[in-house]
Motif scaffolding. Structure first.
Motif, PDB file in Angstrom:
ATOM      1  N   THR A  54       0.843  -1.191   0.000  1.00  0.00           N
ATOM      2  CA  THR A  54       0.000   0.000   0.000  1.00  0.00           C
ATOM      3  C   THR A  54       0.882   1.245   0.000  1.00  0.00           C
ATOM      4  OG1 THR A  54      -0.110   0.202   2.425  1.00  0.00           O
ATOM      5  CG2 THR A  54      -1.770  -1.194   1.357  1.00  0.00           C
ATOM      6  N   PHE A  55       0.267   2.368  -0.281  1.00  0.00           N
ATOM      7  CA  PHE A  55       0.932   3.667  -0.201  1.00  0.00           C
ATOM      8  C   PHE A  55       0.098   4.538   0.728  1.00  0.00           C
ATOM      9  CE2 PHE A  55      -1.908   3.326  -3.740  1.00  0.00           C
ATOM     10  CZ  PHE A  55      -2.753   4.400  -3.549  1.00  0.00           C
ATOM     11  N   GLY A  56       0.721   5.576   1.275  1.00  0.00           N
ATOM     12  CA  GLY A  56      -0.023   6.425   2.197  1.00  0.00           C
ATOM     13  C   GLY A  56      -0.480   5.617   3.399  1.00  0.00           C
ATOM     14  N   LEU A  68      -7.066  12.659   6.299  1.00  0.00           N
ATOM     15  CA  LEU A  68      -7.297  12.931   7.715  1.00  0.00           C
ATOM     16  C   LEU A  68      -6.267  12.239   8.602  1.00  0.00           C
ATOM     17  CD1 LEU A  68     -11.200  12.644   7.929  1.00  0.00           C
ATOM     18  CD2 LEU A  68      -9.822  14.721   7.719  1.00  0.00           C
ATOM     19  N   GLY A  69      -5.982  10.976   8.307  1.00  0.00           N
ATOM     20  CA  GLY A  69      -5.011  10.249   9.112  1.00  0.00           C
ATOM     21  C   GLY A  69      -3.611  10.825   9.001  1.00  0.00           C
ATOM     22  N   ILE A  70      -3.286  11.357   7.827  1.00  0.00           N
ATOM     23  CA  ILE A  70      -1.963  11.949   7.619  1.00  0.00           C
ATOM     24  C   ILE A  70      -1.839  13.259   8.385  1.00  0.00           C
ATOM     25  CG2 ILE A  70      -0.438  12.937   5.858  1.00  0.00           C
ATOM     26  CD1 ILE A  70      -1.684  10.854   3.908  1.00  0.00           C
ATOM     27  N   ALA A  87     -10.392   4.344  11.136  1.00  0.00           N
ATOM     28  CA  ALA A  87      -8.985   4.292  11.527  1.00  0.00           C
ATOM     29  C   ALA A  87      -8.189   5.454  10.961  1.00  0.00           C
ATOM     30  CB  ALA A  87      -8.374   2.964  11.074  1.00  0.00           C
ATOM     31  N   THR A  88      -8.313   5.696   9.652  1.00  0.00           N
ATOM     32  CA  THR A  88      -7.469   6.726   9.029  1.00  0.00           C
ATOM     33  C   THR A  88      -8.173   7.583   7.990  1.00  0.00           C
ATOM     34  OG1 THR A  88      -6.650   5.170   7.348  1.00  0.00           O
ATOM     35  CG2 THR A  88      -5.359   5.371   9.390  1.00  0.00           C
ATOM     36  N   THR A 140     -17.982  10.532  14.437  1.00  0.00           N
ATOM     37  CA  THR A 140     -17.357  11.836  14.646  1.00  0.00           C
ATOM     38  C   THR A 140     -15.891  11.623  14.960  1.00  0.00           C
ATOM     39  OG1 THR A 140     -17.937  11.830  16.999  1.00  0.00           O
ATOM     40  CG2 THR A 140     -19.471  12.922  15.482  1.00  0.00           C
ATOM     41  N   ASN A 141     -15.060  12.527  14.453  1.00  0.00           N
ATOM     42  CA  ASN A 141     -13.616  12.396  14.617  1.00  0.00           C
ATOM     43  C   ASN A 141     -13.152  13.328  15.727  1.00  0.00           C
ATOM     44  OD1 ASN A 141     -10.729  12.644  14.246  1.00  0.00           O
ATOM     45  ND2 ASN A 141     -11.017  11.726  12.221  1.00  0.00           N
TER      46      ASN A 141
END
Length: 429
Positions: free
Chosen positions: A48-50, A278-280, A341-342, A361-362
């Motif tokens: 995978t990437f990212g 968002l995860g990044i 998760a991400t 909600t995050n």
């Protein structure tokens, strides 16, 4: 025959020769990878990437099947693609399951022999995903080479504390109202810059991505895969809008160390966030900035940047088991879990209706209802035609020329001329 056509035919012949080697060569991983129990593989490898949100999911799969799963992550797509080209050219080294991003998908669909046909290996899921997303996973010869993962519905991630310090609104609805269009976004950035003396947006290439994928038309290629970068209205709109905002840019190149550090240091106050970003943002910003970020609407009302499929290279020694793993990672339950998760936004129709997804909600992003924000935008996404070397044109022609202007190494006209020249070379196929 003109130069462009000669280059295109030469490049096509070269790629065909290289990928034919990958298609005919055997074998995948070199190690002994079978267990005694029914010939089941001891391990499957996923490339995978990212950040695709698979860490916990593969642990579940290991518990359910007894098969070890190795996740090989590459941070940037520009580093990921050359590795994949090498694996296919040499006929060895590829993972059993390989992520293909939309910007490189068409390039690798050009030789379907490199990829297993997934249709005979899994159940029929053709009615379970966004129809256009499912169809894009098919090669020209009709074989199903990719199972849909996510789409990259757009939003704006912004720092509430930095907005407040600059005298700008901080609540997401009020922030969204600041920029119903790109002119409004520019004006908000100018107010921020005047109040703080700092860049508002990370870079103008980030702006260009936001505009480019809103156009809903041909970008660097037309439908016949001719390079039209110089004459594309969508490309020109993205170029003109982005370069006009050089005055509010922090000049932090996406994925660079300065960009990574800028999230934590407050070098810029906003960036464009497809759902998968968002995860990044969270990872780069760190625990100390939890609750300082929020999510607002993108100027112009939508767009799609990114999205992927999971494929099984022909060289995998365990195609059936690899296809089952890809099937597991892309099912409705897994897509909701990956989103939580991400951030990768589901394309599975059941996942998009899932209450857990819609109500999510995050907390890192100030409790933003990201399930609702991104989920409501999915129906507005229109597929954009991306030619066979889209990513190469974008990364090696469009963005470098834009950075040359942004950093004062070229005038706007000089940078545009350089881009259109390089696009012909990078886009040849």
């Amino acid at each position: 025959m003109n130069l462009t056509k000669r280059r295109a035919r030469l490049a096509a012949a070269t790629l065909a020769a290289v990928t034919a080697v990958g298609g005919l060569a055997a074998c995948g991983n070199d190690d002994d990878n079978t267990s005694a129990e029914g010939g089941k593989p001891a391990k499957l490898v996923v490339d995978t990437f990212g950040e695709m949100g698979y860490d916990e999911l593969v642990k579940q799969y290991e518990q359910q099947t007894g098969i070890k799963v190795e996740l090989r992550k590459t941070a940037q797509l520009r580093e990921y693609r050359p590795k994949l080209v090498r694996y296919l050219a040499t006929g060895k080294g590829a993972a059993d399951v390989t992520a293909l991003e939309e910007g490189i998908l068409n390039e690798f669909k050009a030789n379907p022999r490199n990829w297993a046909d997934l249709a005979p290996l899994i159940d029929d899921h053709s009615k379970e995903y966004l129809p256009w997303k499912w169809e894009l996973g098919k090669a020209p010869d009709g074989r199903l080479i990719g199972l849909p993962t996510d789409v990259g519905s757009l939003a704006v991630c912004y720092r509430k504390d930095l907005f407040q310090a600059a005298g700008l609104p901080t609540e997401r609805d009020q922030v969204s109202a600041l920029w119903p269009d790109w002119n409004g976004f520019h004006q908000a950035g100018q107010k921020y810059k005047q109040a703080t003396g700092k860049g508002f947006i990370d870079s103008i290439t980030a702006v260009s991505n936001g505009v480019l994928f809103q156009q809903g038309s041909d970008l660097f290629y037309d439908k016949e895969n001719n390079v039209i970068a110089k004459d594309s209205p969508a490309v020109k709109a993205a170029w003109d809008t982005a370069t006009s905002m050089v005055d509010i840019s922090a000049k932090a190149e996406t994925w660079s160390p300065a960009w990574n550090a800028g999230f934590k240091q407050g070098t810029f106050a906003a960036t464009f966030c497809p759902s998968w970003m968002l995860g990044i943002v969270e990872e780069n910003s760190g625990e100390g900035n939890k609750g300082k970020w929020d999510v607002a609407a993108v100027p112009g009302g939508g767009g799609n940047w990114g999205g992927s499929w999971l494929a099984v290279p022909e060289q995998s020694q365990h195609q059936k088991e690899a296809a089952k793993l890809a099937e597991f990672l892309t099912n409705a339950t897994s897509q909701v879990a990956a989103f939580k998760a991400t951030g990768p936004l589901p394309t599975n129709l059941e996942a998009l209706k899932n209450e857990e997804f819609l109500n999510y909600t995050n907390e890192y992003f100030s409790g933003a209802p990201t399930g609702k924000i991104f989920g409501e935008s999915v129906s507005k996404i229109e597929p954009v035609h991306l030619g066979p070397k889209h990513q190469a044109v974008k990364e090696n022609a469009f963005e470098p020329a834009m950075r040359a202007f942004e950093n004062g190494r070229a005038s706007k006209d000089q940078a545009w001329e350089q881009f259109t020249k390089d696009a012909e070379t990078q886009g040849a196929f």
